[in-house]
Design an enzyme around this catalytic site. Structure first.
Site, mmCIF file in Angstrom:
data_model
loop_
_atom_site.group_PDB
_atom_site.id
_atom_site.type_symbol
_atom_site.label_atom_id
_atom_site.label_comp_id
_atom_site.label_asym_id
_atom_site.label_seq_id
_atom_site.Cartn_x
_atom_site.Cartn_y
_atom_site.Cartn_z
ATOM 1 N N LYS A 137 2.429 -9.593 6.510
ATOM 2 C CA LYS A 137 2.925 -9.401 5.132
ATOM 3 C C LYS A 137 3.746 -10.646 4.804
ATOM 4 O O LYS A 137 4.843 -10.833 5.327
ATOM 5 C CB LYS A 137 3.772 -8.131 5.036
ATOM 6 C CG LYS A 137 4.201 -7.826 3.627
ATOM 7 C CD LYS A 137 4.760 -6.417 3.532
ATOM 8 C CE LYS A 137 5.039 -5.992 2.114
ATOM 9 N NZ LYS A 137 5.897 -6.883 1.345
ATOM 10 N N CYS B 156 35.185 5.882 -17.196
ATOM 11 C CA CYS B 156 35.581 6.583 -18.431
ATOM 12 C C CYS B 156 36.573 7.716 -18.170
ATOM 13 O O CYS B 156 37.067 8.327 -19.107
ATOM 14 C CB CYS B 156 34.359 7.122 -19.154
ATOM 15 S SG CYS B 156 33.564 8.497 -18.314
HETATM 16 S S1 IVH Z 1 -2.084 -6.094 -0.246
HETATM 17 C C1 IVH Z 1 -3.205 -3.112 -3.482
HETATM 18 N N1 IVH Z 1 -1.621 -7.775 1.704
HETATM 19 O O1 IVH Z 1 3.437 -7.304 -0.534
HETATM 20 C C2 IVH Z 1 -2.571 -3.826 -2.351
HETATM 21 N N2 IVH Z 1 0.059 -7.513 0.038
HETATM 22 O O2 IVH Z 1 4.812 -4.792 -1.043
HETATM 23 C C3 IVH Z 1 -2.058 -5.138 -2.723
HETATM 24 N N3 IVH Z 1 2.009 -8.961 0.353
HETATM 25 O O3 IVH Z 1 2.772 -7.090 -3.984
HETATM 26 C C4 IVH Z 1 -1.248 -5.812 -1.739
HETATM 27 N N4 IVH Z 1 1.314 -9.958 2.181
HETATM 28 O O4 IVH Z 1 3.026 -9.424 -2.929
HETATM 29 C C5 IVH Z 1 -1.140 -7.218 0.579
HETATM 30 N N5 IVH Z 1 -1.376 -9.258 3.461
HETATM 31 C C6 IVH Z 1 -0.897 -8.712 2.343
HETATM 32 C C7 IVH Z 1 0.352 -9.070 1.814
HETATM 33 C C8 IVH Z 1 0.808 -8.436 0.660
HETATM 34 C C9 IVH Z 1 2.295 -9.879 1.288
HETATM 35 C C10 IVH Z 1 2.924 -8.587 -0.745
HETATM 36 C C11 IVH Z 1 2.292 -8.549 -2.126
HETATM 37 C C12 IVH Z 1 2.486 -7.151 -2.615
HETATM 38 C C13 IVH Z 1 3.649 -6.708 -1.785
HETATM 39 C C14 IVH Z 1 3.668 -5.206 -1.677
#
Ligand code: IVH
Length: 720
Positions: A135, A441
Site C-alpha cells: 500500500k 457555550c
Molecule cells: S486499490 C477500489 N491498491 O490506498 C480499490 N490502493 O486506502 C482502490 N493505495 O485510495 C484502491 N496502494 O490511494 C489500492 N496497491 C494499492 C494501493 C492503494 C495505495 C491507496 C489509494 C487508495 C487508498 C485506500
C-alpha cells in the site's frame, strides 16, 4: 502608464497596421508585461490585473505569435511557466474512485477471507487466490487513455469528482503518454498511486534548509502539493513517480484476473510494484505481510500497509462494493509508530455534533518524522481507565496532566494516547475532572442513553445545539468540506475567520458573500490574509457549487447518523427536494406517518430515521435549510430501476441457505435488477425465495398466498 491602461492599450492596438519592427516591439512588450504578471503572481502571490484581463492578454499574445511565426519566433508560453487559470477543471469519474477498509490485526485477514468465501458461497476445496501488494503512501490518480493516447489525468477528489491535472501528470517520467499496442482497448482508465521517493524528499528538504525556507512535512503531502501545483514546472522539478495497481473504465474486457491485468500494465510501459504476489492461503498472506513489513524501511518510498485483492475478476464483479469500499479488497495497515512523551495539559474540544473530546497537549515529540503536539484521549471513560462496558483498561490506571504517556500515530489518523506510565507519576498530580458543562457555550453537557441499545453513550455532548459557537462553526466547516458541498477556499482557519467576523453565521450566508461584498455590506479584504485574488477564487468556488444532488445536500446538513451512505438511502426514498420539504410539513401534522414511510425503507435503521426526522422538527434547522435553498439548486435522485428484468419493481424476501451464492449476494443481485428486498414477509411481498432450511417464513407466505420459489427457479428468473 498604469497597469489597466497598459492592458487596454494592448487589447485595443491595431496590430496588423504596424510595421514588422513595430510588431516585434509590440510582441516583446506584451511578453514582458505577461512575464511581469507571472512573477508577481508566482513569487508574491499578487495579481496586478484581473484574471479575465490576464486571460484576454494571453489569448491575444498566443494568437499573434501563432499567426506571425516569422516576427518573434517561439511563444514564451510554451517554454516557461505561465499563469494558468486559477483552478483545475473538474473531472467526473465514470467509475467512482473508492477507498479501502482497513484492518490492523491478522484476525482481520481471516475475517476478510471468511467473508469473501461466505459471500461467494465457496466450498472448502474451492481455491481463492488473493493478490497482496504494497500500500503505497502517496495520492491516487486515474489516467484515461483513448485509443492508446493519454487523454486525461485526474486526482481522486471526493471519489466521484476529481481535478483535471493532465498537464502535471504528463511531467511524470514513468507515465507513458502513448500505449503502443494495437490491442489496447479504445477507452482505458489506469489507476494507481503517485508518490515521491524518500531520497528526493530528503534532498528537497536539505535544499529548503540551505535556502532558509520552511521544510516539507512528509513525502506524501509534498507529492500531493506538487501534483496539484498550478505551475506545471514545479511539478516537473519535484520528481514524482507512479505505480499502477487498478483500473476504472475499460471499453472491453481484457483479462480474467487482477494479476494478469497488472501484467498487461507492465507490458504497456507502466511500473507495477515488484512486491506484488499471488497467495493461496491465510499463511501465505501473513508471510507476504511480514516480508513487506521487514523490507519497508529499506525501500525508497513510503508504505503504510499491504493491500489484499481477490484475484479473479469474475469474483470481484460478484463481490461488488459495500458503502464506499470494494468487498473484494482490504488494506492491512502496518503497526503504527509510537513514542513516549509528557501531557502538559488536557483541553476539551467541542465537535460539530456537540461531542466533548479530551485532547492531550503534549511535550512535542517526533514520531516517524512528524512532530506531534496533540493526541486524542477519546472520552472521559478512557481517561478514567474504563472501557464502554465499565470494565478496566490499563488495569484501571487513570491519566493525569503531567503523566508520561505512550502515543501512536498512523498515517493521517489523529495521534492517540494509548498507555500511561503511573510509576513515575508526580505525587502532587490530581485526577482529571471531566467538565459537565460545555467549555464553549456553558450549556450542560450530557451523556445520552441510547434508547435502542439501552447503553449510556461514552461521549458527553453539549446540549446547546446551534446556540453553541463550536457547533455552528463545526457544522459550517462540515458543510463546505470535500465530501459535502466541496467548496474550496475555506480551508485552514478561513471559515473561523468568516464566522468570527460575522460574515458567515449559517450555511446560506456563504452564497450571499459575493453580493454583500459588492454592496459594501461586508469587507472581505479587511480579513487577515485575504486579497482580491483569494476572494475572487473563493467566489468562483462557491459559484461552481450552486447545483448539488439531493444526497450531497442532505449529507452536507451534518445531521447525526446521516453519513454519506445513509444520506444516499434517505435521498433515494425522498427523490426530490420538494418531497423533503413536504416531509417537513407532514412531520408537524403526523410524525408517526412520516416515520412509517421511512421505516419501509429496509436499509435505514430506527436511530437514523429518528435522527433525521427530529432534525426536520426543529424550526431553526428548517430556517437554515430554507436559507440555503434560496441560493442553490438541488437535483433529483433518479432511482435507476432496470425496467426490462423479470423482477424489476417486485418486493422479494430471501430465506434459507443457497448453494450457488450467499443470501447477501442474492439480495444485491436482486437489487441491481430493480427489485426491492425486504427482511420480513408482509402482504406487500411479491415473491419468497427459499433455499435449504427455510424456517418459519414459508408458513407465513403460504398463509398470505405469496408466490414461493426455490433456488433453481430463482436462477432462471435471473437468466443464469
Ligand atoms: S486499490 C477500489 N491498491 O490506498 C480499490 N490502493 O486506502 C482502490 N493505495 O485510495 C484502491 N496502494 O490511494 C489500492 N496497491 C494499492 C494501493 C492503494 C495505495 C491507496 C489509494 C487508495 C487508498 C485506500
Amino acid at each position: 502608464m498604469n497597469k489597466n491602461s497598459k492592458t487596454s492599450s494592448f487589447l485595443n492596438s491595431q496590430f496588423d497596421d504596424l510595421s514588422s519592427n513595430e510588431k516585434f516591439d509590440f510582441l516583446e512588450d506584451l511578453e514582458d508585461f505577461l512575464k511581469q504578471q507571472d512573477r508577481a503572481y508566482y513569487q508574491h502571490n499578487i495579481s496586478n490585473i484581473s484574471d479575465a484581463e490576464y486571460d484576454k492578454l494571453k489569448l491575444l499574445y498566443d494568437k499573434l505569435i501563432t499567426n506571425n511565426p516569422d516576427i518573434r519566433g517561439k511563444s514564451y508560453l510554451n517554454s516557461v511557466g505561465h499563469k494558468p487559470s486559477d483552478k483545475f477543471e473538474k473531472v467526473n469519474h465514470k467509475v467512482p474512485m473508492l477507498s479501502l477498509s482497513n484492518i490492523f490485526e491478522s484476525e482481520g485477514v481471516s475475517d476478510f477471507i471468511d467473508r469473501v468465501r461466505r459471500y461467494l458461497s465457496l466450498n472448502s476445496n474451492d481455491n481463492l487466490e488473493i493478490v497482496s501488494e504494497p500500500k503505497i503512501d502517496g495520492l491516487s490518480a486515474t489516467l484515461t487513455y483513448i485509443k492508446g493516447n493519454l487523454h486525461i489525468g485526474a486526482t481522486r477528489g471526493d471519489g466521484s469528482q476529481g481535478e483535471n491535472v493532465t498537464q502535471n501528470i504528463k511531467t511524470i517520467s514513468n507515465i507513458p503518454h502513448t500505449i503502443e499496442d494495437p490491442n489496447v482497448p479504445d477507452i482505458l482508465e489506469i489507476r494507481g498511486e503517485i508518490y515521491m521517493k524518500k531520497s528526493d524528499f530528503f534532498e528537497l528538504n536539505e535544499r529548503m534548509l540551505k535556502e532558509g525556507k520552511q521544510t516539507y512535512v512528509n513525502p506524501r503531502n509534498t507529492a500531493s502539493g506538487s501534483l496539484r501545483h498550478l505551475d506545471v514546472n514545479v511539478t516537473k522539478l519535484r520528481k514524482l513517480y507512479f505505480f499502477a495497481y487498478t483500473w476504472g473504465e475499460i471499453s472491453s474486457g481484457i483479462a480474467d484476473s487482477h494479476y494478469e491485468m497488472l501484467g498487461l500494465f507492465k507490458k504497456w510501459g507502466f511500473d507495477v510494484n515488484p512486491y506484488t504476489k499471488i497467495n493461496n492461503s491465510f499463511e501465505d498472506i501473513i508471510a507476504s505481510y511480514n516480508d513487506l513489513n521487514e523490507i519497508r524501511a529499506s525501500l525508497d518510498y513510503d508504505l503504510d500497509g499491504v493491500v489484499y485483492k481477490v484475484n479473479s475478476i469474475a469474483y470481484q464483479d460478484r463481490l461488488g462494493f459495500i458503502s464506499r469500499s470494494p468487498r473484494w479488497a482490504i488494506a492491512h495497515k502496518f503497526e503504527s509508530e509510537r513514542a513516549i512523551t509528557k501531557i502538559l495539559d488536557i483541553e476539551i474540544q467541542v465537535g460539530r455534533t456537540g461531542s466533548l473530546t479530551p485532547v492531550a497537549k503534549l511535550e512535542p515529540v517526533n514520531i516517524g518524522g512528524v512532530v506531534v503536539k496533540n493526541a486524542t484521549l477519546h472520552n472521559e471513560d478512557f481517561i478514567k481507565g474504563q472501557n464502554s462496558e465499565g470494565g478496566n483498561i490499563r488495569d484501571g490506571a487513570d491519566i493525569r496532566i503531567g503523566d508520561q504517556v505512550q502515543i501512536i500515530r498512523s498515517g493521517d489518523v489523529i495521534p492517540k494516547v494509548v498507555d500511561v506510565n503511573i510509576k513515575d507519576r508526580n505525587i502532587d498530580s490530581k485526577e482529571f475532572i471531566f467538565p459537565e458543562n460545555c467549555p464553549v457555550c456553558g450549556s450542560s453537557a450530557e451523556r445520552e442513553l441510547n434508547e435502542y441499545t439501552g447503553k449510556i453513550s461514552s461521549v458527553r455532548r453539549c446540549t446547546g445545539g446551534l446556540y453553541c459557537n463550536s457547533q455552528i462553526l463545526g457544522s459550517l466547516e462540515f458543510f463546505v468540506s470535500r465530501d459535502a458541498m466541496n467548496i474550496e477556499g475555506f480551508g485552514g482557519k478561513s471559515m473561523e475567520l468568516f464566522f468570527n467576523s460575522g460574515f458567515v453565521k449559517e450555511p446560506g450566508d456563504i452564497y450571499t458573500l459575493q453580493l454583500r461584498q459588492s454592496r459594501d455590506e461586508i469587507d472581505i479584504l479587511s480579513l487577515e490574509g485575504w486579497g482580491e485574488l483569494s476572494m475572487n477564487n473563493l467566489f468562483q468556488s462557491i459559484n461552481d457549487r450552486r447545483s448539488v444532488s439531493l444526497d450531497k445536500f442532505i449529507y452536507s446538513l451534518g445531521i447525526r447518523h446521516i453519513g454519506i451512505n445513509n444520506a444516499k438511502l434517505v435521498s433515494q426514498q425522498l427523490t426530490s427536494v420538494e418531497n423533503l420539504l413536504s416531509t417537513i410539513g407532514k412531520i408537524s401534522h403526523d410524525p408517526d406517518d412520516a416515520l412509517q414511510a421511512f421505516i419501509q425503507n429496509d436499509g435505514l435503521g430506527k436511530v437514523v430515521i429518528s435522527s433525521f426526522l427530529s432534525f426536520l422538527q426543529n424550526d431553526r434547522n428548517i430556517c437554515i435549510l430554507q436559507n440555503i435553498l434560496k441560493s442553490i439548486r438541488v437535483t433529483d435522485i433518479i432511482n435507476e430501476i432496470s425496467e426490462d428484468t423479470a423482477i424489476s419493481g417486485l418486493s422479494l424476501v430471501f430465506t434459507g441457505k443457497f448453494d450457488s451464492m450467499s443470501r447477501s449476494e442474492a439480495k444485491e443481485q436482486a437489487e441491481r435488477m430493480g427489485a426491492k428486498v425486504l427482511s420480513s414477509i408482509s402482504a406487500r411481498t411479491d415473491i419468497l425465495v427459499i433455499g435449504e432450511d427455510p424456517g418459519s417464513k414459508v408458513k407465513k407466505a403460504e398463509e398470505l398466498g405469496i408466490r414461493i420459489i426455490g433456488e433453481n427457479e430463482w436462477l432462471s428468473l435471473l437468466g443464469i
